[in-house]
Design a protein around this motif. Structure first.
Motif, short mmCIF file in Angstrom:
data_model
loop_
_atom_site.label_atom_id
_atom_site.label_comp_id
_atom_site.label_asym_id
_atom_site.label_seq_id
_atom_site.Cartn_x
_atom_site.Cartn_y
_atom_site.Cartn_z
N GLU A 141 45.77 31.58 49.84
CA GLU A 141 45.01 31.83 48.63
C GLU A 141 45.55 33.03 47.86
OE1 GLU A 141 42.29 31.34 45.65
OE2 GLU A 141 42.85 29.97 47.27
N GLN A 142 45.96 34.05 48.58
CA GLN A 142 46.54 35.23 47.95
C GLN A 142 47.84 34.87 47.22
OE1 GLN A 142 46.77 38.46 50.73
NE2 GLN A 142 47.85 39.83 49.31
N LEU A 143 48.66 34.03 47.85
CA LEU A 143 49.90 33.59 47.21
C LEU A 143 49.63 32.69 46.01
CD1 LEU A 143 53.00 33.48 47.22
CD2 LEU A 143 52.84 31.57 48.83
N ARG A 144 48.62 31.83 46.11
CA ARG A 144 48.29 30.93 45.00
C ARG A 144 47.84 31.72 43.77
NH1 ARG A 144 44.85 28.05 47.44
NH2 ARG A 144 46.19 26.30 47.97
N VAL A 145 47.02 32.74 43.98
CA VAL A 145 46.57 33.58 42.86
C VAL A 145 47.75 34.28 42.21
CG1 VAL A 145 45.21 35.62 42.26
CG2 VAL A 145 44.25 33.90 43.80
N ALA A 146 48.65 34.82 43.03
CA ALA A 146 49.83 35.50 42.48
C ALA A 146 50.75 34.53 41.77
CB ALA A 146 50.59 36.21 43.61
N LYS A 147 50.86 33.29 42.27
CA LYS A 147 51.72 32.28 41.63
C LYS A 147 51.18 31.91 40.25
CE LYS A 147 55.14 29.22 41.89
NZ LYS A 147 55.02 28.63 40.56
N ASN A 148 49.88 31.75 40.12
CA ASN A 148 49.28 31.44 38.83
C ASN A 148 49.43 32.60 37.85
OD1 ASN A 148 48.45 28.94 39.81
ND2 ASN A 148 46.45 29.72 40.47
#
Length: 302
Positions: free
Chosen positions: A258-265
């Motif tokens: 989830e942390q990576l997904r937020v940063a990717k967006n």
């Protein structure tokens, strides 16, 4: 004739007429009546270091108290917290008495008084910091044992030196601070042991599967002692997913994803070739730096 006297950070010379001779610069003692000049190099540096450590801890404590104040209560108090607060109260009382001794002793310099005052302020901040660390986190404090270990080692060196010097004098005005300092360091060592005790049985809400590394203190992390139970289970039989227990929340795969997904967006507008790289850096820059910085120091200084 001169008599060497101890102080809390250096040497003080007493002349034949009972007068004391010190200067603020490197504790250079200049006796009267044409006697030989005696110097003690590095005393000012030692005293300055003794005052800087508690000052740094005091600033870090204020920041840590502000951070913990917004966290929810996660553990109960109990006897564990009571013992820590009693030990801290004893430390504060001893350092308050030490400030009084330094303020009234004619052979104590202003830098000695400053150092004792800084330690007293740091001791006063120990109580609220230890209380919040106990109630608002499930792991033992890292900041408190780190400061206490430095203070214990520094105090033991100072006290051993002063006791060796004070063998030639029976002046209680100069000997009393040494014994107060020794008593304070002994209680600080006891507080380190109590602070390192895990709080697994005091956690307010848990399912009995709190990860060992989540409740491990400074010494446990340095010595990897939190792995002992896992190694013992592996020695006794086969390890399975159930016997391994829960992983620390910081390494939970769903949380990291989830942390990576937020940063990717967040970095979706960047170049398509480097968007994943920027996202990884944004999400995990702290653990990446924790890995890179020690290796850089080894490369530079080896």
């Amino acid at each position: 004739l001169l008599t060497i006297m101890p102080s809390t950070g250096g040497l003080v010379l007493q002349g034949q007429d009972g007068g004391y001779f010190t200067t603020a610069s490197d504790a250079i003692a200049i006796p009267r009546n044409g006697a030989q000049v005696v110097t003690y190099e590095g005393a000012s540096l030692s005293k300055g270091f003794a005052a800087a450590i508690p000052m740094i801890f005091a600033l870090a404590s204020v920041w840590r108290i502000a951070v913990l104040s917004s966290n929810p209560v996660s553990t109960r108090g109990g006897l564990h917290l009571l013992v820590k607060q009693l030990l801290i109260l004893s430390i504060f009382g001893l350092h308050t008495y030490l400030v009084f001794l330094c303020a009234t002793a004619k052979a104590i310099s202003a830098l000695d008084l400053l150092s004792s005052g800084a330690v007293m302020i740091a001791s006063a901040l120990l109580a609220p910091l230890s209380f919040l660390e106990h109630k608002r986190t499930i792991a033992p404090s890292i900041l408190i044992p780190l400061y206490l270990w430095i203070s214990v080692v520094q105090g033991a060196i100072e006290a051993a030196y002063l006791l060796d010097v004070s063998r030639g004098t029976s002046d209680p005005e100069l000997a009393s601070p040494t014994y107060v300092l020794l008593a304070s360091r002994a209680i600080q060592l006891a507080l380190v042991v109590v602070e390192e005790l895990p709080k697994r049985g005091l956690i307010a809400k848990h399912d009995g599967q709190v990860s060992p590394e989540s409740t491990t203190g400074l010494i446990g992390w340095i010595s990897f002692s939190w792995l002992n139970s896992l190694l013992w289970r592996g020695y006794q039989g086969k390890l399975t997913l159930k016997t391994l227990g829960n992983i620390d929340d910081a390494f939970d795969s769903r949380r990291l994803l989830e942390q990576l997904r937020v940063a990717k967006n967040k970095h979706s507008n960047n170049s398509q070739d480097f968007s994943l790289l920027w996202a990884l850096w944004s999400a995990f820059k702290v653990p990446i730096l924790w890995t890179i910085m020690p290796r850089l120091f080894v490369t530079v200084f080896s």
